[in-house]
Design a protein around this motif. Structure first.
Motif, short mmCIF file in Angstrom:
data_model
loop_
_atom_site.label_atom_id
_atom_site.label_comp_id
_atom_site.label_asym_id
_atom_site.label_seq_id
_atom_site.Cartn_x
_atom_site.Cartn_y
_atom_site.Cartn_z
N ALA A 1 0.83 -1.20 0.00
CA ALA A 1 0.00 0.00 0.00
C ALA A 1 0.87 1.26 0.00
O ALA A 1 0.53 2.26 -0.64
CB ALA A 1 -0.93 -0.01 1.22
N GLU A 2 1.99 1.19 0.71
CA GLU A 2 2.93 2.32 0.74
C GLU A 2 3.52 2.56 -0.65
O GLU A 2 3.70 3.71 -1.08
CB GLU A 2 4.03 2.04 1.75
N LYS A 3 3.81 1.47 -1.36
CA LYS A 3 4.32 1.58 -2.72
C LYS A 3 3.26 2.20 -3.65
O LYS A 3 3.56 3.07 -4.47
CB LYS A 3 4.70 0.18 -3.23
N ALA A 4 2.01 1.77 -3.45
CA ALA A 4 0.90 2.33 -4.24
C ALA A 4 0.76 3.83 -3.96
O ALA A 4 0.52 4.63 -4.88
CB ALA A 4 -0.39 1.60 -3.90
N LEU A 5 0.92 4.21 -2.69
CA LEU A 5 0.82 5.62 -2.31
C LEU A 5 1.91 6.45 -3.01
O LEU A 5 1.64 7.56 -3.50
CB LEU A 5 0.95 5.76 -0.79
N TYR A 6 3.11 5.90 -3.06
CA TYR A 6 4.23 6.61 -3.70
C TYR A 6 3.90 6.92 -5.17
O TYR A 6 4.06 8.05 -5.64
CB TYR A 6 5.50 5.77 -3.60
N PHE A 7 3.42 5.90 -5.90
CA PHE A 7 3.14 6.09 -7.32
C PHE A 7 1.90 6.97 -7.53
O PHE A 7 1.86 7.80 -8.46
CB PHE A 7 2.96 4.75 -8.02
N ALA A 8 0.87 6.78 -6.67
CA ALA A 8 -0.34 7.61 -6.79
C ALA A 8 -0.01 9.08 -6.55
O ALA A 8 -0.55 9.97 -7.22
CB ALA A 8 -1.40 7.12 -5.80
N THR A 9 0.89 9.34 -5.59
CA THR A 9 1.30 10.72 -5.30
C THR A 9 2.10 11.31 -6.45
O THR A 9 1.88 12.46 -6.87
CB THR A 9 2.14 10.76 -4.00
N SER A 10 3.01 10.51 -7.00
CA SER A 10 3.86 11.01 -8.10
C SER A 10 3.03 11.31 -9.35
O SER A 10 3.38 12.19 -10.14
CB SER A 10 4.96 10.00 -8.42
N LEU A 11 1.91 10.58 -9.54
CA LEU A 11 1.05 10.80 -10.71
C LEU A 11 -0.13 11.70 -10.39
O LEU A 11 -0.98 11.95 -11.25
CB LEU A 11 0.53 9.44 -11.23
N ASP A 12 -0.18 12.17 -9.13
CA ASP A 12 -1.25 13.07 -8.66
C ASP A 12 -2.64 12.45 -8.87
O ASP A 12 -3.59 13.12 -9.26
CB ASP A 12 -1.16 14.41 -9.39
N LEU A 13 -2.76 11.15 -8.55
CA LEU A 13 -4.05 10.44 -8.62
C LEU A 13 -4.66 10.48 -7.22
O LEU A 13 -4.38 9.63 -6.37
CB LEU A 13 -3.85 9.00 -9.10
N ILE A 14 -5.48 11.49 -6.96
CA ILE A 14 -5.92 11.82 -5.60
C ILE A 14 -6.69 10.69 -4.94
O ILE A 14 -6.40 10.31 -3.79
CB ILE A 14 -6.79 13.11 -5.62
N GLN A 15 -7.69 10.13 -5.62
CA GLN A 15 -8.50 9.08 -4.99
C GLN A 15 -7.66 7.84 -4.69
O GLN A 15 -7.78 7.23 -3.63
CB GLN A 15 -9.68 8.70 -5.87
N LEU A 16 -6.80 7.45 -5.62
CA LEU A 16 -5.93 6.30 -5.39
C LEU A 16 -4.94 6.56 -4.26
O LEU A 16 -4.55 5.65 -3.53
CB LEU A 16 -5.17 5.93 -6.67
N LYS A 17 -4.56 7.81 -4.11
CA LYS A 17 -3.70 8.19 -2.98
C LYS A 17 -4.42 7.90 -1.65
O LYS A 17 -3.85 7.31 -0.73
CB LYS A 17 -3.34 9.67 -3.09
N ALA A 18 -5.70 8.31 -1.59
CA ALA A 18 -6.49 8.07 -0.37
C ALA A 18 -6.72 6.57 -0.17
O ALA A 18 -6.64 6.07 0.97
CB ALA A 18 -7.82 8.80 -0.46
N ASP A 19 -7.00 5.84 -1.27
CA ASP A 19 -7.21 4.39 -1.17
C ASP A 19 -5.97 3.69 -0.62
O ASP A 19 -6.06 2.76 0.19
CB ASP A 19 -7.56 3.81 -2.54
N SER A 20 -4.80 4.15 -1.07
CA SER A 20 -3.54 3.58 -0.57
C SER A 20 -3.39 3.82 0.93
O SER A 20 -3.00 2.92 1.69
CB SER A 20 -2.35 4.21 -1.31
#
Length: 540
Positions: free
Chosen positions: A28-47
Motif C-alpha cells: 500500500a505504501e508503494k501504491a501511495l508513492y506512485f499515486a502521489t507522483s502521478l497526482d491520482l488523488i482518490q488512489l492516494k487516499a485508497d492507498s
C-alpha cells in the motif's frame, strides 16, 4: 506505472492484510508513492486506507488513525462518499478493538447514514455486523441480534455467503453465551455449511471451536473433541496463534469440567499469548490458572497467578488509556487543520504531557510483569526451570543445522527418594533437592541446561554434542550427584544419594522434543531395573 497497476497493488495489499500485514503495508505504501507522483488523488487516499488496514491488524492503532484520517480528509475534499463510508467504518472498528464503544458506534452510524444514498450491500452488512459486535460485547443480547439479523438479511438477499457464515457464527455465539444451546447449534450449523464452501480456514476453525463448545454442552464429548481437533489442525496449519489460544482455553475449560487436568492446554495457551503479546488473552489465562489452583487448594500457586492477572489488568488499562490519548491527539490535530483554534493546540499539548505520564507508568508495570512472567518459568525451590520453563525452552528450539552434531535429553530420577524423605523428613528433602539442583547448575559450563521436571525428577539438555560424548556427559552428570555424598541415614555406613538417568539423543527440536522426553523416560525405567545409579541410552 499506470492507474490500473496502482489499483492492482492496492487489491493485493487488501488480500494480504491478515495473512502478512507487514507486506500488505509495504504494498500500500508503494501504491501511495506512485499515486502521489502521478497526482491520482482518490488512489492516494485508497492507498492510505489500506495502509491503515495493515496497521489495524498489527495493532498499531495510532498509526492506523493517522493514515485513515489522512484518507478521510481526501475523500471529503473530493466528496467521494464510498471512501468516506469505508474510512468511517475503519475508524469505528479501531475504536471497537480497544473498548471505546460509543465512539465506534458514532462512526458506524455516520457510515450507515451515508449508505442510504449510496447503497453497497457488502459494506452495509459489514457495518451492521460491526454494530452487532458492539452490542454483543456490551452484553445487550436483544440489540446485538437485531443488528446481526439486519446484516444477515442483506447478505442472504445478495448471496454474500462468506459474510452470511460470519454473521450466523456471531449469532450462534450470542445464543451460546446466553445458554441457549439448541439455538446456538442451529445457527452454527448454518455458518459451518456455508464456511465449508470457501477456503477461509480461520472462519472454519473459529466455527469448529464454537461447535465443539456446543457439543460439549449437549453431552456429546466425542463430537466435541472431533470439532476441537479439526480446529486445532487447521489453526496449526495456517499458524494462527490468536484463534489457537481461544481454542486451547476452551479445551482446558471442557477438560476441567470433566474432572481432567487443564494445565497442559492453559500453559500452552499462556506461552502463545505471552510470545505474541496478546495482553487480554494473557490476563484471561492467568485468571483461569488462579481459579483452577484455588479449586485444587494449591493456594500459593493460585495467589501467584492472581497477582500476575491483577498486574496484567493494570497493564491493559494503561495501554488502552495510552492508545486512547494518542488517538484523541491525532483527532484533534486533524480537526485543528480544518479550523484553527488555540484551544485545540492547548488541549493537544496537554494530551501529549498526559501520554508521556501514562507511558512512564506503563513501562513500570511492564517491568513488573516481565519479572512475574520469568517467575512462572522458574521452580521456586530449586531456582531451575520448572515444567513450563522446560516446555518453553524446547518450544523455541530450531532444527539442528550441523549434521555432525546432535542434541541430548537426560532425564534424572533420585534413587529411593521416598526412603530419604521418610527418614529425614520433607524439609530436609527440600534441602536435598536444592543441593542437587545447585550441582546441576554448575554443569552449565559444559553447555547443559537443567530444569526440575517434577517431584524428584530433573531434566538436563545439551545441544551440539558428538555422539561419542553422549554417554560420557551422562556419567559426568551422574557423578556430580554421587559426589555430593548426601547420606540416606545417619549411620556411618549409609549409602549416598544417587540418581538414575535415561538418555535420548538425536536431532531434537520444537517439533519432536516430546518424543525424546518419552524415550528418555523409557530409558530411565530400564536404568531403575538395572539396579539404579547408572545411565541407560535409549535404543529402538
Amino acid at each position: 506505472m499506470t492507474a490500473d497497476k496502482i489499483e492492482s497493488l492496492i487489491k493485493e495489499s487488501k488480500l494480504m492484510s491478515f495473512a502478512n500485514p507487514k507486506k500488505s503495508y509495504k504494498l500500500a505504501e508503494k501504491a501511495l508513492y506512485f499515486a502521489t507522483s502521478l497526482d491520482l488523488i482518490q488512489l492516494k487516499a485508497d492507498s492510505m486506507l489500506h495502509m491503515a488496514y495493515a496497521c489495524r491488524v498489527m495493532s498499531d492503532y495510532a498509526k492506523c488513525f493517522t493514515h485513515v484520517y489522512d484518507a478521510l480528509d481526501i475523500y471529503e475534499n473530493i466528496n467521494y462518499k464510498f471512501g468516506i463510508m469505508k474510512a468511517k467504518n475503519m475508524i469505528g472498528i479501531t475504536y471497537f478493538y480497544f473498548g471505546s464503544y460509543s465512539e465506534a458506534l458514532e462512526n458506524f452510524m455516520t457510515a450507515l447514514e451515508i449508505i442510504k444514498s449510496y447503497p453497497d450491500p457488502n459494506l452495509e452488512s459489514s457495518i451492521l455486523n460491526n454494530i452487532g459486535e458492539i452490542y454483543r460485547e456490551a452484553k445487550n443480547k436483544t440489540s446485538a441480534l437485531e443488528y446481526y439479523n439486519k446484516a444477515l438479511e442483506i447478505t442472504l438477499k445478495n448471496s454474500l455467503d462468506l459474510n452470511s457464515s460470519v454473521i450466523y457464527s456471531n449469532i450462534g455465539d450470542v445464543y451460546l453465551t446466553s445458554g441457549e444451546i439448541e439455538a446456538a447449534k442451529q445457527h452454527l450449523d448454518k455458518a459451518y455449511a456455508l464456511a465449508l464452501n470457501h477456503t477461509d480456514m480461520i472462519n472454519q476453525a473459529e466455527i469448529e471451536t464454537k461447535l465443539g463448545r456446543v457439543m460439549f454442552e449437549l453431552g456429546d464429548i466425542s463430537a466435541s473433541r472431533d470439532y476441537f481437533l479439526s480446529s486445532l489442525m487447521k489453526l496449526n496449519q495456517i499458524n494462527n496463534k490468536f484463534y489457537l489460544i481461544d481454542l486451547l482455553i476452551h479445551m482446558a475449560i471442557c477438560d476441567q469440567r470433566q474432572g481432567l487436568n487443564p494445565i497442559k492446554y492453559l500453559n500452552e495457551a499462556l506461552n502463545h499469548s505471552i510470545d505474541n503479546q496478546l495482553q487480554s488473552k494473557t490476563s484471561q489465562i492467568y485468571k483461569l490458572l488462579a481459579d483452577y489452583y484455588e479449586v485444587i487448594q494449591d493456594y500459593k500457586t493460585s495467589l501467584h497467578h492472581f497477582k500476575a492477572y491483577h498486574n496484567k489488568e493494570k497493564e491493559i488499562e494503561a495501554i488502552n488509556l495510552s492508545k486512547r490519548l494518542e488517538i484523541i491527539s491525532i483527532e484533534f490535530n486533524y480537526y485543528k487543520e480544518k479550523r484553527e483554534n488555540d484551544n485545540f493546540k492547548n488541549l493537544t499539548s496537554k494530551l501529549k504531557r498526559e501520554i508521556t505520564q501514562v507511558n512512564n507508568e506503563l513501562e513500570k508495570i511492564k517491568k513488573e510483569n516481565i519479572s512475574l512472567t520469568k517467575e512462572t518459568l522458574i521452580d521456586e525451590l530449586t531456582k531451575l526451570y520448572n515444567r513450563r520453563g522446560i516446555e518453553k525452552m524446547f518450544a523455541d528450539l530450531s532444527p539442528q543445522s550441523n549434521s555432525d552434531l546432535i542434541s541430548c535429553v537426560y532425564l534424572l530420577d533420585i534413587d529411593n527418594f521416598k526412603l530419604y524423605n521418610d527418614y529425614w523428613g520433607h524439609l530436609q528433602g527440600d534441602v536435598c533437592l536444592s543441593m542437587i539442583s545447585a550441582a546441576l547448575t554448575k554443569l552449565a559450563s559444559l553447555g547443559i541446561y537443567a530444569g526440575r521436571y517434577g517431584g524428584e525428577e530433573f531434566l538436563c539438555f545439551t545441544s551440539d554434542i558428538k555422539k561419542r560424548d553422549v554417554a560420557v556427559l551422562g556419567e559426568e552428570i551422574r557423578k556430580s550427584i554421587e559426589n555430593l555424598k548426601i547420606p540416606y541415614t545417619r549411620e556411618k555406613k549409609s549409602a549416598y544419594v544417587t540418581v538414575s538417568i535415561g538418555i535420548s539423543a538425536g536431532n531434537i527440536n520444537k517439533y519432536n522434543y516430546h518424543e525424546h522426553f518419552d524415550k528418555a523416560d523409557k530409558a530411565l525405567y530400564k536404568a531403575k531395573e538395572a539396579g539404579r545409579n547408572c545411565i541407560v541410552l535409549y535404543t529402538d
